[in-house]
Design a protein around this motif. Structure first.
Motif, mmCIF file in Angstrom:
data_model
loop_
_atom_site.group_PDB
_atom_site.id
_atom_site.type_symbol
_atom_site.label_atom_id
_atom_site.label_comp_id
_atom_site.label_asym_id
_atom_site.label_seq_id
_atom_site.Cartn_x
_atom_site.Cartn_y
_atom_site.Cartn_z
ATOM 1 N N ALA A 1 0.566 -1.187 -0.163
ATOM 2 C CA ALA A 1 -0.069 -0.139 0.230
ATOM 3 C C ALA A 1 0.980 1.141 0.033
ATOM 4 N N GLY A 2 1.971 1.312 -0.616
ATOM 5 C CA GLY A 2 2.778 2.425 -0.788
ATOM 6 C C GLY A 2 3.768 2.661 0.299
ATOM 7 N N VAL A 3 3.777 1.778 1.205
ATOM 8 C CA VAL A 3 4.514 1.839 2.204
ATOM 9 C C VAL A 3 5.619 0.546 2.251
ATOM 10 N N ARG A 4 6.993 1.117 2.529
ATOM 11 C CA ARG A 4 8.274 -0.238 2.825
ATOM 12 C C ARG A 4 8.378 -0.188 4.145
ATOM 13 N N LEU A 5 8.516 -1.201 4.955
ATOM 14 C CA LEU A 5 9.399 -1.504 6.160
ATOM 15 C C LEU A 5 10.704 -1.948 5.903
ATOM 16 N N GLU A 6 11.727 -1.537 6.323
ATOM 17 C CA GLU A 6 13.096 -1.984 5.990
ATOM 18 C C GLU A 6 13.791 -2.000 7.226
ATOM 19 N N GLN A 7 15.013 -2.755 7.356
ATOM 20 C CA GLN A 7 15.852 -2.553 8.608
ATOM 21 C C GLN A 7 16.275 -1.345 8.799
ATOM 22 N N LEU A 8 16.092 -0.917 10.149
ATOM 23 C CA LEU A 8 16.572 0.245 10.511
ATOM 24 C C LEU A 8 17.868 0.230 10.603
ATOM 25 N N PRO B 1 -1.733 2.610 9.245
ATOM 26 C CA PRO B 1 -2.275 1.221 9.031
ATOM 27 C C PRO B 1 -1.605 0.439 8.092
ATOM 28 N N ALA B 2 -0.845 0.838 7.142
ATOM 29 C CA ALA B 2 -0.064 -0.052 6.224
ATOM 30 C C ALA B 2 1.036 -0.705 6.803
ATOM 31 N N ALA B 3 1.757 0.217 7.640
ATOM 32 C CA ALA B 3 2.937 -0.644 8.469
ATOM 33 C C ALA B 3 2.116 -1.778 9.352
ATOM 34 N N LYS B 4 0.942 -1.423 10.195
ATOM 35 C CA LYS B 4 0.526 -2.132 11.023
ATOM 36 C C LYS B 4 0.074 -3.592 10.479
ATOM 37 N N PHE B 5 -0.558 -3.378 9.229
ATOM 38 C CA PHE B 5 -0.837 -4.510 8.573
ATOM 39 C C PHE B 5 0.155 -5.211 8.207
ATOM 40 N N MET B 6 1.383 -4.762 7.774
ATOM 41 C CA MET B 6 2.421 -5.629 7.409
ATOM 42 C C MET B 6 3.016 -6.459 8.586
ATOM 43 N N LEU B 7 3.105 -5.888 9.636
ATOM 44 C CA LEU B 7 3.650 -6.408 10.833
ATOM 45 C C LEU B 7 2.816 -7.318 11.437
ATOM 46 N N LEU B 8 1.517 -7.301 11.400
ATOM 47 C CA LEU B 8 0.478 -8.239 12.075
ATOM 48 C C LEU B 8 0.383 -9.292 10.997
ATOM 49 N N ARG B 9 0.395 -9.049 9.710
ATOM 50 C CA ARG B 9 0.273 -10.205 8.810
ATOM 51 C C ARG B 9 1.459 -11.177 8.880
ATOM 52 N N ARG B 10 2.816 -10.544 9.091
ATOM 53 C CA ARG B 10 3.864 -11.525 9.246
ATOM 54 C C ARG B 10 3.921 -12.168 10.480
ATOM 55 N N ALA B 11 3.468 -11.489 11.570
ATOM 56 C CA ALA B 11 3.330 -12.150 12.977
ATOM 57 C C ALA B 11 2.370 -13.250 12.786
ATOM 58 N N PHE B 12 1.220 -12.964 12.333
ATOM 59 C CA PHE B 12 0.171 -14.274 12.253
ATOM 60 C C PHE B 12 0.462 -15.315 11.225
ATOM 61 N N GLU B 13 0.502 -14.977 10.211
ATOM 62 C CA GLU B 13 0.390 -15.720 8.707
ATOM 63 C C GLU B 13 2.016 -16.151 8.779
ATOM 64 N N GLU B 14 3.014 -15.801 8.970
ATOM 65 C CA GLU B 14 4.325 -16.526 8.846
ATOM 66 C C GLU B 14 4.995 -16.771 10.086
ATOM 67 N N LEU B 15 4.530 -16.156 11.431
ATOM 68 C CA LEU B 15 5.436 -16.549 12.481
ATOM 69 C C LEU B 15 4.695 -17.174 13.518
ATOM 70 N N ASP B 16 3.408 -17.571 13.475
ATOM 71 C CA ASP B 16 2.624 -18.429 13.890
ATOM 72 C C ASP B 16 2.363 -17.600 15.511
ATOM 73 N N CYS B 17 2.189 -16.473 15.593
ATOM 74 C CA CYS B 17 2.180 -15.729 16.868
ATOM 75 C C CYS B 17 0.899 -16.101 17.511
ATOM 76 N N TYR B 18 0.959 -16.302 18.826
ATOM 77 C CA TYR B 18 -0.407 -16.550 19.816
ATOM 78 C C TYR B 18 -1.057 -15.283 20.126
ATOM 79 N N SER B 19 -0.219 -14.161 20.190
ATOM 80 C CA SER B 19 -0.579 -13.109 20.715
ATOM 81 C C SER B 19 0.080 -11.913 20.205
ATOM 82 N N VAL B 20 -0.322 -10.687 19.929
ATOM 83 C CA VAL B 20 0.370 -9.666 19.418
ATOM 84 C C VAL B 20 -0.197 -8.410 20.474
#
Length: 208
Positions: A20-27, A121-140
């Motif tokens: 959505a027009g946003v990139r998160l990259e290593q700080l 919201p785009a940044a939160k979407f990416m962080l949440l998607r990775r947490a739940f869909e890739e890393l199998d988090c139980y809680s964020v």
């Protein structure tokens, strides 16, 4: 699916993500000049209850985040507005609890001109998607100052549920006050609805 128990999935190198027009990259310290300029121009929130770094403390704050990354406690990201290619803030996975598949999203600051544009919201979407869909988090989790009503409202708009308030949770040497921390969380079964409403918000902003 990546394993949460592989801690380096979170911490050794924060992966770049774009949506959505946003990139998160290593700080990194390479982002310091742009973030320092934002702070110097008064474009970062300086409310007394916020923990936003100043222009003078920005490099030290980045170094602090990178040091925590080395210990496995944090994975920090720069938030990049792809329309300009400029860093407009930072965010992190923090308080990473590998044994319990828990993580917090926080230590976020965003340039005032970028607020209300759909970047957060785009940044939160990416962080949440990775947490739940890739890393199998139980809680964020999300935590904020009791007096930061704007942050509390923004977290609630994500669809996070308030777990409670940790009273006298942290001492702030800057103000000499004790912080009451409001704790929110999202659970795996709640993620589909949260994802849908985030996508709707981004569509309203014309980002997707």
């Amino acid at each position: 699916m990546a394993s949460f128990s592989a801690q380096n999935q979170f911490c050794s190198q924060a992966p770049s993500m774009e949506y959505a027009g946003v990139r998160l990259e290593q700080l990194s310290l390479d982002h310091a000049p742009e973030l320092i300029q934002l702070a110097a121009n008064g474009q970062l929130d300086e409310a007394w209850f916020a923990t936003t770094p100043s222009a003078e403390s920005m490099q030290a704050d980045i170094e602090r985040r990178l040091a925590l990354q080395e210990t496995g406690a944090m994975a920090p990201f720069a938030i990049i507005d792809l329309s300009t290619g400029q860093a407009v803030g930072a965010t992190s996975y923090l308080n990473i609890d590998v044994a319990n598949h828990r993580v917090e999203i926080g230590s976020t600051f965003l340039a005032v001109p970028a607020q209300g544009t759909g970047i957060n919201p785009a940044a939160k979407f990416m962080l949440l998607r990775r947490a739940f869909e890739e890393l199998d988090c139980y809680s964020v989790a999300f935590c904020t100052h009791w007096h930061n009503t704007a942050s509390r409202a923004a977290i609630a708009r994500l669809g996070a549920k308030q777990d409670g308030v940790l009273r006298n949770h942290k001492y702030d040497p800057k103000t000499g006050t004790l912080r009451d921390t409001v704790v929110f969380s999202i659970l795996p079964h709640e993620w589909p609805a949260v994802r849908t409403q985030l996508e709707a918000r981004l569509a309203r902003h014309g980002r997707i």
